[in-house]
Enzyme design. Structure first.
Site, PDB file in Angstrom:
ATOM      1  N   ASP A  40     -63.512   7.139  57.905  1.00  0.00           N
ATOM      2  CA  ASP A  40     -62.708   6.061  57.341  1.00  0.00           C
ATOM      3  C   ASP A  40     -63.662   4.967  56.891  1.00  0.00           C
ATOM      4  O   ASP A  40     -64.704   4.737  57.509  1.00  0.00           O
ATOM      5  CB  ASP A  40     -61.659   5.542  58.326  1.00  0.00           C
ATOM      6  CG  ASP A  40     -62.248   4.966  59.597  1.00  0.00           C
ATOM      7  OD1 ASP A  40     -62.483   3.746  59.648  1.00  0.00           O
ATOM      8  OD2 ASP A  40     -62.462   5.738  60.558  1.00  0.00           O
ATOM      9  N   ASP A  61     -52.594   0.221  61.039  1.00  0.00           N
ATOM     10  CA  ASP A  61     -53.717  -0.006  61.963  1.00  0.00           C
ATOM     11  C   ASP A  61     -53.346  -1.198  62.848  1.00  0.00           C
ATOM     12  O   ASP A  61     -53.485  -2.353  62.456  1.00  0.00           O
ATOM     13  CB  ASP A  61     -54.982  -0.290  61.148  1.00  0.00           C
ATOM     14  CG  ASP A  61     -56.203  -0.607  61.999  1.00  0.00           C
ATOM     15  OD1 ASP A  61     -56.037  -0.841  63.213  1.00  0.00           O
ATOM     16  OD2 ASP A  61     -57.319  -0.647  61.458  1.00  0.00           O
ATOM     17  N   GLU A 107     -54.191  -2.688  66.420  1.00  0.00           N
ATOM     18  CA  GLU A 107     -55.153  -2.477  67.496  1.00  0.00           C
ATOM     19  C   GLU A 107     -55.447  -3.709  68.342  1.00  0.00           C
ATOM     20  O   GLU A 107     -56.240  -3.641  69.282  1.00  0.00           O
ATOM     21  CB  GLU A 107     -56.463  -1.948  66.905  1.00  0.00           C
ATOM     22  CG  GLU A 107     -57.079  -2.865  65.849  1.00  0.00           C
ATOM     23  CD  GLU A 107     -58.326  -2.268  65.208  1.00  0.00           C
ATOM     24  OE1 GLU A 107     -59.424  -2.515  65.746  1.00  0.00           O
ATOM     25  OE2 GLU A 107     -58.186  -1.551  64.196  1.00  0.00           O
TER      26      GLU A 107
END
Length: 309
Positions: free
Chosen positions: A13, A104, A106
């Site tokens: 990524d 995403d 996190e």
């Protein structure tokens, strides 16, 4: 959760931090897939997003994107989903890529409770799927994953745990990972410096098949007619090929009639391939430009292999 396997396919990524990337070298090094940063919050777009997507697709990578999530309210989450979906339109939309979009999530800068974390996450995921037509994936860390309730297991998990010896821990929502980001200090030919390394839970063919429904199929041939002169080296088309060609041309003509624009960077390879398919009997002309929908349609057809000789 499960361990890594030698038969699993590998990927990376990336974001602007990787700088200029030689995607042909990345593909040649054995990388099959890539997730590319698209957006963050309600306004930020990664400056290398479109360049990275175009380069990775041209190299034959399986491509997905991700959005770094910052929202602390449901309204904020929906606004972030809208920003992400709008940005994806610059590369033809989520359905033009082989891998689903990614949330995403996190960290917890707003100090939300677990219940609130799940509420804002669901608001984002639901809105993104509504806007793109593709069910997203969740990316998170090994520790933060414990915040997600069991109902979130309907979403595939991409988990980060940087270790050569320890597997990601079982979580309330997941007992298996779909993707594992196992280091943030990988080295791949074509990229200067470190890059995140990832592994899918199966082979490259299994990865492609798993998310194949994320991209639309080309039109099915209907009502075969008599053969005519073809786009393939002067040999007559079969009735089935002629019907498919006529169906495609009809859709192209309708799309091309809309508001016109020059060829965008992300569509250039597809347009070139379509025009080169038969120089004597071209499928279309773009001397005066064409619509955004037209370019998106041609790009999807190109990625489905329609213009291969």
């Amino acid at each position: 959760m499960q361990t890594r396997s030698s038969g699993n396919t590998q990927g990376i990524d990336v974001s602007r931090y990787q700088g200029a990337i030689d995607w042909a070298k990345v593909k040649a090094s054995g990388m099959t897939f890539v997730f590319i940063k698209a957006t963050e919050g309600q306004t930020y777009t990664d400056p290398n997003f479109q360049t990275n997507v175009t380069g990775a697709l041209a190299a034959g990578m399986l491509v997905g994107t991700y959005h770094f999530f910052r929202a602390t309210t449901s309204d904020g989450a929906k606004a972030e989903a809208a920003h992400y979906a709008t940005t994806l339109q610059k590369v033809g939309g989520a359905k033009a890529l082989q891998l689903p979009p990614v949330m995403d999530y996190e960290n917890n800068p707003g100090n939300l409770s677990k219940a609130q974390i799940n509420t804002v996450a669901k608001a984002f995921l639901t809105e993104l799927q509504r806007l793109t037509g593709v069910k997203p994936i969740i990316y998170t860390g090994n520790s933060f994953a414990g915040n997600f309730e069991p109902s979130m297991n309907s979403y595939d998990l991409w988990i980060a745990r940087y270790s050569n010896t320890r597997v990601p821990e079982d979580q309330p929502a997941w007992k298996r990972w779909t993707f594992w980001q196992y280091t943030d200090s990988g080295k791949v030919n074509g990229i200067s410096g470190n890059v995140d390394m990832n592994e899918f839970q199966g082979s490259a063919a299994e990865l492609k098949a798993k998310y194949a429904t994320a991209t639309p199929k080309p039109p099915e041939p209907t009502n075969p007619t008599n053969p005519t002169e073809p786009p393939k080296g002067g040999e007559p088309m079969t009735a089935e090929e002629k019907a498919a060609f006529d169906t495609l041309k009809s859709q192209v003509d309708k799309l091309q009639a809309r508001q016109q624009m020059e060829v965008p960077v992300w569509a250039k390879a597809a347009v070139d391939a379509a025009l080169a398919y038969d120089t004597k009997n071209p499928l279309f002309s773009i001397d005066s430009g064409a619509s955004y929908d037209f370019y998106r349609f041609i790009t999807v057809m190109y990625r489905r292999g329609l213009f291969k000789k």
